[in-house]
Design a protein around this motif. Structure first.
Motif, short mmCIF file in Angstrom:
data_model
loop_
_atom_site.label_atom_id
_atom_site.label_comp_id
_atom_site.label_asym_id
_atom_site.label_seq_id
_atom_site.Cartn_x
_atom_site.Cartn_y
_atom_site.Cartn_z
N CYS A 1 23.96 32.31 -53.46
CA CYS A 1 24.86 32.40 -52.40
C CYS A 1 23.06 32.47 -51.50
CB CYS A 1 24.83 33.76 -50.77
SG CYS A 1 25.37 33.52 -49.37
N CYS A 2 22.85 32.00 -50.26
CA CYS A 2 22.31 31.62 -49.25
C CYS A 2 22.01 31.74 -47.92
CB CYS A 2 21.03 29.96 -49.53
SG CYS A 2 22.10 28.38 -49.53
N ALA A 3 21.31 31.60 -46.96
CA ALA A 3 21.52 31.97 -45.76
C ALA A 3 22.77 30.26 -44.58
CB ALA A 3 19.93 31.94 -44.68
N ALA A 4 21.97 29.39 -45.82
CA ALA A 4 22.67 28.08 -45.06
C ALA A 4 24.71 28.74 -45.48
CB ALA A 4 22.51 27.20 -45.89
N ASP A 5 24.50 29.08 -46.83
CA ASP A 5 26.30 29.16 -47.31
C ASP A 5 26.74 30.46 -46.10
OD1 ASP A 5 26.26 27.92 -49.30
OD2 ASP A 5 25.33 29.88 -50.34
N VAL A 6 26.43 31.11 -45.68
CA VAL A 6 26.36 32.48 -44.69
C VAL A 6 26.77 31.84 -43.45
CG1 VAL A 6 26.22 34.50 -43.64
CG2 VAL A 6 24.94 34.18 -46.12
N ALA A 7 25.46 30.73 -43.33
CA ALA A 7 25.47 30.32 -41.80
C ALA A 7 27.31 29.27 -41.33
CB ALA A 7 25.13 29.29 -41.21
N GLU A 8 27.17 28.41 -42.52
CA GLU A 8 28.15 27.74 -43.12
C GLU A 8 29.80 28.37 -42.82
OE1 GLU A 8 30.33 24.64 -45.88
OE2 GLU A 8 28.18 25.07 -46.07
N ARG A 9 29.45 29.58 -43.31
CA ARG A 9 30.87 30.17 -43.20
C ARG A 9 31.53 30.98 -42.01
NH1 ARG A 9 33.98 33.08 -47.38
NH2 ARG A 9 33.67 31.78 -48.58
N TYR B 1 37.72 28.23 -36.97
CA TYR B 1 39.30 29.51 -37.02
C TYR B 1 39.69 29.99 -35.44
CZ TYR B 1 38.97 29.11 -41.49
OH TYR B 1 38.76 27.81 -43.57
N ARG B 2 38.21 30.37 -35.16
CA ARG B 2 39.25 31.31 -34.04
C ARG B 2 39.56 30.24 -32.94
NH1 ARG B 2 40.61 33.86 -30.13
NH2 ARG B 2 39.72 35.58 -28.85
N SER B 3 38.05 29.72 -32.63
CA SER B 3 38.93 28.54 -31.91
C SER B 3 39.72 27.72 -31.89
CB SER B 3 37.83 27.56 -32.02
OG SER B 3 36.58 27.92 -31.93
N SER B 4 40.66 27.44 -32.63
CA SER B 4 41.73 26.97 -32.60
C SER B 4 43.29 28.70 -32.76
CB SER B 4 42.52 26.51 -34.17
OG SER B 4 42.84 28.07 -35.46
#
Length: 130
Positions: free
Chosen positions: A18-26, A33-36
């Motif tokens: 895992c890297c910071a970009a993976d966390v940001a993407e998740r 999901y929340r916006s939906s």
């Protein structure tokens, strides 16, 4: 432990790295999901809360089973609560969009809405065998 750290641990456990970009993407995906959920969730919650009362639930079930309008005088003998409790329940159901009301002189007729019938059908369809 912060939210991002927990998500980082989860992603690492799931994929091995895992890297910071993976966390940001998740996190971005979770926000989508929340916006939906949209802005109408309060209407949905109101309908569900309204059905969460014994008297109101029984009345909606009765109206849906009838498949037609029923006069309050037809509801009263089969729902074992006071006249005022039935009146209050019908008012709440109408406000939540689960029943319609039609006045004909001194008579009041109620009918389950399509939304009420769909909610009841969903409950019926998802009730598991126990």
């Amino acid at each position: 432990m912060g939210q991002a750290e927990r998500i980082e641990r989860l992603i690492t456990e799931e994929s091995g790295e895992c890297c910071a970009a993976d966390v940001a993407e998740r996190l971005d995906t979770l926000q989508e999901y929340r916006s939906s959920v949209g802005d109408d969730y309060e209407t949905d919650l109101g309908a569900l809360k309204t059905l969460g009362n014994d008297t109101r639930y029984e009345i909606v079930r009765l109206l849906a089973a009838a498949g037609r309008e029923l006069c309050v005088c037809e509801i009263d003998p089969v729902i074992d609560v006071s006249d005022s409790a039935i009146s209050h329940a019908l008012s709440d159901l109408r406000e939540a969009g689960l029943v319609t009301r039609r006045k004909d002189g001194t008579w009041r007729y109620y009918e389950a809405t399509d939304r009420a019938e769909a909610l009841l059908a969903a409950l019926d369809d998802t009730r598991g065998d126990r």
